[in-house]
Design an enzyme around this catalytic site. Structure first.
Site, mmCIF file in Angstrom:
data_model
loop_
_atom_site.group_PDB
_atom_site.id
_atom_site.type_symbol
_atom_site.label_atom_id
_atom_site.label_comp_id
_atom_site.label_asym_id
_atom_site.label_seq_id
_atom_site.Cartn_x
_atom_site.Cartn_y
_atom_site.Cartn_z
ATOM 1 N N HIS A 1 0.917 -0.875 -0.373
ATOM 2 C CA HIS A 1 -0.257 -0.265 -0.239
ATOM 3 C C HIS A 1 0.936 1.367 -0.064
ATOM 4 O O HIS A 1 1.640 1.400 0.714
ATOM 5 C CB HIS A 1 -0.559 -0.358 1.472
ATOM 6 C CG HIS A 1 -2.398 1.105 0.913
ATOM 7 N ND1 HIS A 1 -1.636 1.991 1.181
ATOM 8 C CD2 HIS A 1 -3.421 0.833 0.173
ATOM 9 C CE1 HIS A 1 -3.139 2.758 1.373
ATOM 10 N NE2 HIS A 1 -3.942 1.831 0.770
ATOM 11 N N ASP B 1 -8.150 -5.787 0.256
ATOM 12 C CA ASP B 1 -8.454 -6.543 -1.141
ATOM 13 C C ASP B 1 -8.365 -8.394 -0.892
ATOM 14 O O ASP B 1 -8.781 -8.655 -1.827
ATOM 15 C CB ASP B 1 -8.080 -5.752 -3.015
ATOM 16 C CG ASP B 1 -8.135 -4.558 -2.608
ATOM 17 O OD1 ASP B 1 -9.763 -4.356 -2.974
ATOM 18 O OD2 ASP B 1 -7.688 -2.985 -4.240
HETATM 19 N N1 CMC Z 1 3.561 -7.572 -5.036
HETATM 20 C C1 CMC Z 1 5.638 -7.294 -4.865
HETATM 21 N N2 CMC Z 1 6.440 -6.147 -4.418
HETATM 22 C C2 CMC Z 1 5.348 -5.396 -4.669
HETATM 23 C C3 CMC Z 1 4.249 -5.291 -4.550
HETATM 24 C C4 CMC Z 1 3.722 -6.560 -5.062
HETATM 25 N N3 CMC Z 1 1.896 -6.693 -4.261
HETATM 26 N N4 CMC Z 1 3.992 -4.364 -3.895
HETATM 27 C C5 CMC Z 1 5.286 -3.430 -4.121
HETATM 28 N N5 CMC Z 1 5.825 -4.404 -4.141
HETATM 29 C C6 CMC Z 1 7.440 -3.805 -4.074
HETATM 30 C C7 CMC Z 1 7.385 -2.671 -5.471
HETATM 31 O O1 CMC Z 1 7.719 -2.943 -7.149
HETATM 32 C C8 CMC Z 1 8.753 -1.887 -5.162
HETATM 33 O O2 CMC Z 1 9.811 -2.667 -5.206
HETATM 34 P P1 CMC Z 1 11.716 -2.012 -5.083
HETATM 35 O O3 CMC Z 1 11.465 -1.410 -3.527
HETATM 36 O O4 CMC Z 1 12.201 -2.901 -5.286
HETATM 37 O O5 CMC Z 1 11.384 -1.663 -6.356
HETATM 38 C C9 CMC Z 1 8.654 -1.911 -3.875
HETATM 39 O O6 CMC Z 1 7.965 -3.102 -3.356
HETATM 40 C C10 CMC Z 1 8.219 -0.533 -3.079
HETATM 41 O O7 CMC Z 1 6.323 -0.647 -3.838
HETATM 42 P P2 CMC Z 1 5.628 0.750 -4.771
HETATM 43 O O8 CMC Z 1 5.378 0.361 -6.222
HETATM 44 O O9 CMC Z 1 6.701 1.878 -3.913
HETATM 45 O O10 CMC Z 1 4.681 0.364 -3.591
HETATM 46 P P3 CMC Z 1 3.692 1.974 -4.331
HETATM 47 O O11 CMC Z 1 3.446 2.644 -3.876
HETATM 48 O O12 CMC Z 1 3.733 2.506 -5.831
HETATM 49 O O13 CMC Z 1 2.541 1.476 -5.020
HETATM 50 C C11 CMC Z 1 0.801 -0.668 -4.751
HETATM 51 C C12 CMC Z 1 1.375 0.735 -3.702
HETATM 52 C C13 CMC Z 1 -0.761 -0.806 -3.963
HETATM 53 C C14 CMC Z 1 -0.032 -0.370 -5.325
HETATM 54 C C15 CMC Z 1 1.830 -1.723 -4.827
HETATM 55 O O14 CMC Z 1 2.173 -2.413 -3.612
HETATM 56 C C16 CMC Z 1 0.956 -2.854 -6.042
HETATM 57 O O15 CMC Z 1 1.228 -2.784 -6.548
HETATM 58 N N6 CMC Z 1 -0.087 -3.876 -5.104
HETATM 59 C C17 CMC Z 1 -0.782 -5.047 -5.683
HETATM 60 C C18 CMC Z 1 -1.963 -4.351 -5.974
HETATM 61 C C19 CMC Z 1 -2.628 -4.109 -5.243
HETATM 62 O O16 CMC Z 1 -3.660 -4.618 -4.137
HETATM 63 N N7 CMC Z 1 -3.582 -2.851 -5.280
HETATM 64 C C20 CMC Z 1 -4.822 -2.915 -4.110
HETATM 65 C C21 CMC Z 1 -4.434 -1.305 -2.784
HETATM 66 S S1 CMC Z 1 -5.570 -1.162 -1.452
HETATM 67 C C22 CMC Z 1 -6.338 -0.477 -2.371
HETATM 68 C C23 CMC Z 1 -6.966 0.115 -2.674
HETATM 69 O O17 CMC Z 1 -7.268 1.492 -2.033
HETATM 70 O O18 CMC Z 1 -7.133 0.520 -4.029
#
Ligand code: CMC
Length: 424
Positions: A302, A359
């Site tokens: 998140h 989720d």
């Molecule tokens: N699986 C594997 N790696 C992950 C995941 C995941 N679900 N989420 C984040 N990471 C990694 C990401 O690759 C990054 O790694 P590195 O530092 O090596 O580059 C690190 O963790 C930080 O992540 P980020 O991409 O900078 O995080 P963000 O804040 O941009 O994205 C997120 C947040 C929710 C989009 C992401 O965690 C994700 O894609 N999760 C899966 C989709 C999901 O469950 N979405 C629902 C969110 S909650 C309901 C809502 O409010 O919509």
């Protein structure tokens, strides 16, 4: 502390500090470009406040979520969704009279214009219900054209909240080829939705209290989450003075994506994949860590919560209860629990503070309730509507509001001259 200093190319700029009611600190850079010619760069807006808001407070480090000051745990335990709608939109929990009036209005406006039923007929049965929901909400502008910021605004808010659940249920009925079931006046908001989904005309159907309570809880937990992707979209669209319905349709579409509300559908598909693959957790954990694959653990991570998502905690507890009450023994729940345990012991997930989000468990409950997987994100949208409305209202009523218009740092070609093709 009332200002911050920025030194840019040897020149010092004083920037005012804004402190929120929960002590959050923001550096006001709104005059920075005019003073210095520079802008700030923050792709994905992880560090950018786009507005002042008095609707929802989140402390991601401590796992705190409050709507208008009320902790989510208390609302989840003791409130009805309709009360939470009133709280978010109008800023206070309704008095008994206000609640009666609000409820009556929601009941009164829950039918949709009969002509709108024809719009459903134009879709193929395979249509995703999110496409139908956003189109129907957008189409409301055609039926209620005075949907700007005038005196009809409260009535249009009621119409939207009341009809959205009818649109959602009708889109499901259409997809399975069953006749529509009309809204009923004697049922609660979640109860009426369940009735429209699962009843069949001319056959008796009692809404099971366990379904009604589970849906009430899920809707409350999704009701607002401050400046997330869809809510910011609603504010962005609305900032141009686009009408209420157009702005909300924008929110539905933004929510649909797999990284946002669409994740609940993807979680179930992922758990099913692991189940079908003989529960090979290691393979999927490794895939999620592999940056060259596009696989992520859906329902994990998140932008704001870095220790736990309080909504996920509440849902984890209630998923056990709901499944037990419904007598559902779902192997995917066990897969979900195992995956969570394995991921939370893995260095990659620990280091990056990746925990199950809302989720992760919501899909398991929706599934146990008998909702088809492609309706999960629609359920999220129904829950999030009051939050979107509250933010749209707050934004439209702000006397200092401006159209949303971020800047960019251009990295393309520098100026060059056109050579017409015949001269080349
Ligand atoms: N699986 C594997 N790696 C992950 C995941 C995941 N679900 N989420 C984040 N990471 C990694 C990401 O690759 C990054 O790694 P590195 O530092 O090596 O580059 C690190 O963790 C930080 O992540 P980020 O991409 O900078 O995080 P963000 O804040 O941009 O994205 C997120 C947040 C929710 C989009 C992401 O965690 C994700 O894609 N999760 C899966 C989709 C999901 O469950 N979405 C629902 C969110 S909650 C309901 C809502 O409010 O919509």
């Amino acid at each position: 502390m009332d200002s911050a200093k920025l030194i840019l190319q040897g020149k010092e700029y004083e920037l005012p500090i804004i402190v929120g009611s929960e002590g959050e600190i923001g550096i006001d850079i709104s005059k920075l470009r005019a003073q210095s010619g520079a802008i700030t760069l923050d792709p994905g807006y992880g560090n950018t406040g786009s507005c002042l808001s008095s609707i929802t407070f989140i402390d991601g480090e401590k796992g705190i979520l409050q709507y208008r000051g009320y902790p989510i745990e208390e609302l989840a335990r003791g409130a009805r969704f309709v009360e939470v709608c009133h709280l978010l939109i109008y800023g206070h929990l309704p008095s008994e009279n206000e609640l009666t009036q609000f409820r009556d209005q929601l009941i009164h406006h829950s039918m949709i214009h009969e002509d709108m039923k024809k719009l459903f007929e134009g879709y193929p049965p395979t249509v995703h219900p999110m496409a139908v929901l956003s189109s129907m909400i957008s189409s409301m502008s055609a039926y209620y054209p005075n949907s700007g910021n005038g005196e009809d605004v409260d009535l249009n808010i009621i119409r939207l909240l009341a009809k959205a659940k009818t649109f959602a249920a009708f889109s499901y009925k259409k997809s399975i080829g069953q006749p529509y079931v009309y809204p009923r006046n004697d049922l609660s908001y979640p109860g009426d939705f369940i009735h429209m989904m699962f009843a069949v005309p001319a056959e008796p159907y009692e809404v099971p209290p366990v379904l009604e309570d589970a849906l009430n809880l899920l809707l409350i937990l999704h009701a607002d989450h401050e400046q997330n992707c869809s809510t910011s979209t609603v504010r962005m669209v609305g900032s141009s003075q686009a009408n209420l319905f157009a702005s909300m349709a924008g929110g539905v579409n933004a929510l649909w994506g797999a990284l946002h509300g669409g994740a609940n559908q993807k979680v179930i598909q992922m758990l099913q994949m692991i189940y079908d693959d003989n529960e090979d957790y290691k393979k999927y954990i490794e895939l999620a860590k592999d940056k060259s694959s596009d696989f992520k653990l859906m329902g994990f991570g998140h932008r704001v919560y870095k220790n736990f998502d309080p909504r996920a905690l509440i849902l984890k507890e209630s998923s056990d209860k709901v499944l037990e009450q419904l007598g559902v023994d779902d192997p995917l729940l066990e897969i979900g629990r195992n995956l969570e345990r394995i991921a939370l012991e893995d260095e990659y997930f620990i280091e990056r503070k990746l925990y199950p989000n809302v989720d992760f468990y919501s899909g398991i409950i929706y599934r146990a309730m008998g909702l088809p997987t492609n309706m999960f994100t629609v359920m999220f949208a129904l829950g999030r509507l009051p939050g979107w409305i509250a933010h749209w209202k707050e934004m439209s009523e702000d006397p200092h509001g401006r159209i949303y218009r971020p800047r960019q740092i251009y990295t393309g070609e520098t100026k060059r001259s056109l050579k017409p093709i015949h001269m080349r």
